[in-house]
Design a protein around this motif. Sequence first.
Motif, mmCIF file in Angstrom:
data_model
loop_
_atom_site.group_PDB
_atom_site.id
_atom_site.type_symbol
_atom_site.label_atom_id
_atom_site.label_comp_id
_atom_site.label_asym_id
_atom_site.label_seq_id
_atom_site.Cartn_x
_atom_site.Cartn_y
_atom_site.Cartn_z
ATOM 1 N N LYS A 113 -17.883 10.390 5.470
ATOM 2 C CA LYS A 113 -19.118 9.928 4.842
ATOM 3 C C LYS A 113 -19.847 9.051 5.847
ATOM 4 C CE LYS A 113 -21.030 7.654 0.808
ATOM 5 N NZ LYS A 113 -21.882 8.734 0.327
ATOM 6 N N ASP A 144 -12.377 3.864 2.135
ATOM 7 C CA ASP A 144 -13.504 4.671 1.689
ATOM 8 C C ASP A 144 -14.673 3.801 1.245
ATOM 9 O OD1 ASP A 144 -13.732 4.724 -1.426
ATOM 10 O OD2 ASP A 144 -11.586 5.029 -1.072
ATOM 11 N N ASP A 196 -15.023 9.367 1.989
ATOM 12 C CA ASP A 196 -15.435 9.302 0.593
ATOM 13 C C ASP A 196 -14.167 9.327 -0.262
ATOM 14 O OD1 ASP A 196 -14.581 11.964 0.430
ATOM 15 O OD2 ASP A 196 -16.611 12.786 0.278
ATOM 16 N N ALA A 197 -14.316 9.377 -1.568
ATOM 17 C CA ALA A 197 -13.160 9.340 -2.471
ATOM 18 C C ALA A 197 -12.210 10.522 -2.252
ATOM 19 C CB ALA A 197 -13.627 9.286 -3.920
ATOM 20 N N GLN A 198 -12.738 11.631 -1.721
ATOM 21 C CA GLN A 198 -11.903 12.807 -1.441
ATOM 22 C C GLN A 198 -11.402 12.810 0.000
ATOM 23 O OE1 GLN A 198 -15.098 13.251 -3.034
ATOM 24 N NE2 GLN A 198 -13.939 13.001 -4.933
ATOM 25 N N GLU A 199 -11.544 11.682 0.693
ATOM 26 C CA GLU A 199 -11.113 11.504 2.072
ATOM 27 C C GLU A 199 -11.874 12.389 3.053
ATOM 28 O OE1 GLU A 199 -6.896 11.313 2.690
ATOM 29 O OE2 GLU A 199 -6.588 10.110 0.887
ATOM 30 N N LYS A 200 -13.089 12.749 2.701
ATOM 31 C CA LYS A 200 -13.961 13.487 3.609
ATOM 32 C C LYS A 200 -14.901 12.504 4.272
ATOM 33 C CE LYS A 200 -13.577 17.773 1.291
ATOM 34 N NZ LYS A 200 -14.030 18.865 0.620
#
Length: 183
Positions: free
Chosen positions: A62, A21, A56-60
């Motif tokens: 980016k 990430d 991103d930190a939520q694994e979405k």
Amino acid sequence: TMLRSGDKLMERDKNLRLVKDWDKFMKVLPEFKPHLIYYYGHGISNKERGFLLFADAQEKRKDVAIIDFAGCVNKLNPPPFLVYVNCCQGDAAGFLSVGRQVHAPAVLTNRTKAIIPAARAQAMAFWEAVILKGQSPHRALQQVYMRTAELELSHADVRWMTPVLYGHYHDWKANPSKAAKHW
């Protein structure tokens, strides 16, 4: 695994770091100060700029502008010796492409789309030559093409191998791994 078996110094979280990430990449980079950076993932580009796809930190997903990636890398002192961005269209954004934005002695990326099996084979052969055998990036890249049959790459695979090497070095000096000298 190939690198670790060829060089005992290649230990994850010691001399190798895997970061997925963007926030972690920005945090780890200045404290780790890598000699080599390898990005393997997706790249997209339009006429104005290129992007690398991180999580991103939520694994979405980016989308990170190449200029932002380069900004993080370019802050390193000393700079990494080699940055390899193995993705589609890393060099498609003209002046805003990876090769023109990252300030390192050697930057390698792809001009067009990268087919996954060929991109992986290209990368593994390249890293084997650079890290384990101590070859310069331009020689290592040349060896990838010379090893097409050995790497079991088809003519179609080779057609999609479109690496672009930006070299800002005169002499490349590297010590091959002691474990790899017999190759």
